[in-house]
Design an enzyme around this catalytic site. Structure first.
Site, PDB file in Angstrom:
ATOM      1  N   ASN A   7       0.703  -1.213  -0.229  1.00 19.36           N
ATOM      2  CA  ASN A   7      -0.259  -0.047   0.464  1.00 19.36           C
ATOM      3  C   ASN A   7       0.862   0.950   0.093  1.00 19.36           C
ATOM      4  OD1 ASN A   7       0.649  -0.999   2.746  1.00 19.36           O
ATOM      5  ND2 ASN A   7      -0.937   1.351   3.482  1.00 19.36           N
ATOM      6  N   GLU A  46      -2.609  -4.601  -3.563  1.00 21.42           N
ATOM      7  CA  GLU A  46      -3.671  -5.581  -4.415  1.00 21.42           C
ATOM      8  C   GLU A  46      -3.806  -4.672  -5.683  1.00 21.42           C
ATOM      9  OE1 GLU A  46      -6.530  -6.509   0.141  1.00 21.42           O
ATOM     10  OE2 GLU A  46      -5.074  -4.712  -1.567  1.00 21.42           O
ATOM     11  N   CYS A  55      -4.090   0.728  -2.437  1.00 27.24           N
ATOM     12  CA  CYS A  55      -4.091  -0.549  -1.611  1.00 27.24           C
ATOM     13  C   CYS A  55      -2.705  -1.289  -2.390  1.00 27.24           C
ATOM     14  CB  CYS A  55      -5.383  -1.434  -1.770  1.00 27.24           C
ATOM     15  SG  CYS A  55      -6.674  -0.488  -1.001  1.00 27.24           S
ATOM     16  N   GLU A  90       0.070   5.270   0.656  1.00 24.64           N
ATOM     17  CA  GLU A  90      -0.506   5.824   1.468  1.00 24.64           C
ATOM     18  C   GLU A  90       0.147   7.604   0.524  1.00 24.64           C
ATOM     19  OE1 GLU A  90      -2.550   4.037   5.483  1.00 24.64           O
ATOM     20  OE2 GLU A  90      -0.824   6.511   5.286  1.00 24.64           O
TER      21      GLU A  90
END
Length: 143
Positions: free
Chosen positions: A53, A66, A64, A55
C-alpha cells in the site's frame, strides 16, 4: 480456477506466495494510518508479482497493495493470475474497490489473507468475496 480447484495450488506455492506478501509489506508507505499491507500475486507461469500500500496525505489518492500488485502484473504483461496473498495485521480481506479491480481480470482468483501477527491464514475465492461482480458483459458494447 474454480472454487473446487483451489487445491490445485500446492502448499509450498501458497507458502511462497504468503512469504512474498509479508516481504512486500515491509515496503509499504503508510505514514498516516500506520496500517501496512503487502500483496503478492501468483501468475499462471509461476511468476510472483508484489505490491504494497502507498498512502497519500490526500486520502482518496491512496493505493491498496492489491491494486499495486495487479497493476504491476499488468504492466509486466500478465493478464491472468492464479492467486493473491494479502499480508496485514488481522489478515484483512481486500476492500471492495480491490475486489472489483481484481475481478476485471479473473473472478476465480484464490485469495489468501494472512495475519502477520500469528500467521493465521484464511482462503476464499474472489467470486465468494464479490458475488455477481460487475464485468464487461454488463456493458452495452458486449451484449
Amino acid at each position: 480456477m474454480s472454487i473446487s480447484s483451489m487445491t490445485e495450488l500446492k502448499p509450498h506455492e501458497i507458502d511462497r506466495l504468503v512469504h512474498s506478501a509479508i516481504s512486500a509489506r515491509d515496503q509499504a508507505y503508510a505514514p498516516h494510518s500506520h496500517f501496512y499491507v503487502g500483496a503478492a500475486m501468483l501468475m499462471d507461469d509461476g511468476t510472483i508479482v508484489c505490491g504494497c500500500n502507498v498512502e497519500n496525505a490526500s486520502y482518496s489518492m491512496c493505493l491498496c497493495a492489491e491494486r499495486v500488485a495487479a497493476s504491476s502484473a499488468v504492466a509486466a504483461g500478465h493478464r491472468r493470475w492464479k492467486a493473491i496473498a494479502i499480508a496485514s495485521v488481522g489478515g484483512v480481506t481486500p476492500c471492495g474497490a480491490c475486489r472489483q479491480f481484481l475481478a476485471e481480470f479473473c473472478t476465480d482468483t484464490l485469495v489468501v489473507m494472512v495475519d502477520v501477527i500469528d500467521g493465521a491464514r484464511r482462503t476464499r475465492n474472489l467470486n465468494q468475496l464479490l458475488p455477481d461482480a460487475f464485468d464487461s458483459s454488463h456493458l452495452p458494447s458486449h451484449r
